[in-house]
Enzyme design. Sequence first.
Site, PDB file in Angstrom:
ATOM      1  N   ASP A   1       0.821  -1.312   0.423  1.00 26.21           N
ATOM      2  CA  ASP A   1      -0.044  -0.346   0.131  1.00 26.21           C
ATOM      3  C   ASP A   1       0.874   1.654  -0.374  1.00 26.21           C
ATOM      4  O   ASP A   1       0.690   2.358  -0.214  1.00 26.21           O
ATOM      5  CB  ASP A   1      -0.708   0.472   0.862  1.00 26.21           C
ATOM      6  N   SER A   2       2.326   0.495  -0.104  1.00 26.87           N
ATOM      7  CA  SER A   2       2.916   2.493  -0.087  1.00 26.87           C
ATOM      8  C   SER A   2       3.219   2.796  -1.223  1.00 26.87           C
ATOM      9  O   SER A   2       3.089   3.992  -1.824  1.00 26.87           O
ATOM     10  CB  SER A   2       5.121   2.030  -0.212  1.00 26.87           C
TER      11      SER A   2
ATOM     12  N   ASP B   1      -1.293  -5.594   0.333  1.00 25.20           N
ATOM     13  CA  ASP B   1      -1.758  -5.503   1.529  1.00 25.20           C
ATOM     14  C   ASP B   1      -2.590  -5.623   1.723  1.00 25.20           C
ATOM     15  O   ASP B   1      -3.566  -4.793   0.335  1.00 25.20           O
ATOM     16  CB  ASP B   1      -0.656  -4.180   1.962  1.00 25.20           C
TER      17      ASP B   1
ATOM     18  N   LYS C   1      -0.877  -9.195   2.810  1.00 21.94           N
ATOM     19  CA  LYS C   1      -0.010  -8.862   4.696  1.00 21.94           C
ATOM     20  C   LYS C   1      -1.053  -7.627   5.249  1.00 21.94           C
ATOM     21  O   LYS C   1      -1.742  -7.026   4.731  1.00 21.94           O
ATOM     22  CB  LYS C   1       0.819  -7.898   4.074  1.00 21.94           C
TER      23      LYS C   1
ATOM     24  N   GLU D   1      -0.741  -5.169   9.055  1.00 25.15           N
ATOM     25  CA  GLU D   1      -0.163  -4.481   9.473  1.00 25.15           C
ATOM     26  C   GLU D   1      -0.824  -4.366  11.179  1.00 25.15           C
ATOM     27  O   GLU D   1      -1.782  -4.006  11.051  1.00 25.15           O
ATOM     28  CB  GLU D   1       0.224  -2.729   9.699  1.00 25.15           C
TER      29      GLU D   1
ATOM     30  N   GLU E   1       9.842  -3.726   9.872  1.00 25.01           N
ATOM     31  CA  GLU E   1      10.258  -2.618   9.753  1.00 25.01           C
ATOM     32  C   GLU E   1      10.906  -1.325  10.318  1.00 25.01           C
ATOM     33  O   GLU E   1      10.230  -1.318  11.614  1.00 25.01           O
ATOM     34  CB  GLU E   1       8.777  -1.987   8.933  1.00 25.01           C
TER      35      GLU E   1
END
Length: 358
Positions: free
Chosen positions: A87-88, A126, A156, A158, A226
């Site tokens: 999602d970056s 993501d 993924k 977070e 991270e």
Amino acid sequence: MAFALAARSSKSARRAAAACPLARAYSARPASAAEAGRDPAARPKVTVHTIKKLYSEGKPIAMMTAYDYPTAVACEHAGVDLVLVGDSLAMVALGHEDTSQITMDEMMHHSRAVARGTRSGFIVSDLPFGTYHTDESTAVANAIRMVKEGRAEAVKLEAGRRAASRIDAIVNGAGIPVVGHIGLTPQTAVALGGFRVQGKSVAAAQSLIDDALALQDAGCFAIVLEAMPSLVAETITRLLSVPTIGIGAGPSTSGQVLVYSDMMGIFDRFTPKFCRRFADLAPQMEAALAEYKKEVRARRFPQEGVHTYAMPPAAEDNWRRHVQRIYGLELSESAVAGAPGSGVSADKAAVKENGSMS
């Protein structure tokens, strides 16, 4: 009639390509694997078992973000193991200020594009902010959508130990592989005080260990670490029995991931300390665009006979006579002649350097 002409043209193009090994490919006629010197079957399909095998053999795992077909193809040709539709892309591809603004539909759109460019790499996408935070059924439903509609092979999340039950539901309830993500979690960076290194105190480091162990127990087959001290990442890696993928977490993790736009030098806002630039493409891209504009202004691009298509000689003669009779135009040998606003006469254009056509 049009279909027959198109078929003959296509056959001619194929014959020309076969006769000339340097035949150019372009968007409407991509190069085949043979023409490009690549065998798409050269590397077996990467699966969860492949990742486990690399981990068990102590071979570092290479993960890279990809956001569209071209970046996916680049990752494929480089032999990247895990292709992350991160999602970056909200920031580096769509220009948002942070990653929380991207939607599920946008993520699936990009995930599908990456899937079209990926043959052997394993695609992890993501789940964006807000799509798995409320309850297990919502998390499972969105994970299923990402696999069915986004063509991802894993998702993924977070999240730390508080999301363990949702991860368990996705993995063991829906049968979808999950990659965890702890440490700096950009989706919730505001709550963390911004994009800051995590785990710098003993208590904070212990909390990251607790998160990692909980995610492993919930069924994650890998966990991204991270922006944390190298010693903390090493500790987590040695305590877990699943691979860790580091980004700003030092060299002791089971693998590494970077943001494509950062490592290629094409993101204009900032470059994180942990990122190594393997290329500096932004200046080259800008120079190429400036050269393109210059060549267009000077009418040196496109060049007749190099970047253009010709009619068969007999058809060209007939067309010239037809145009002269119907419209009163005398067509020159150069494509620039007669262009609206060109200011170039047919006679001058016919003798202009690199503008004539044999």
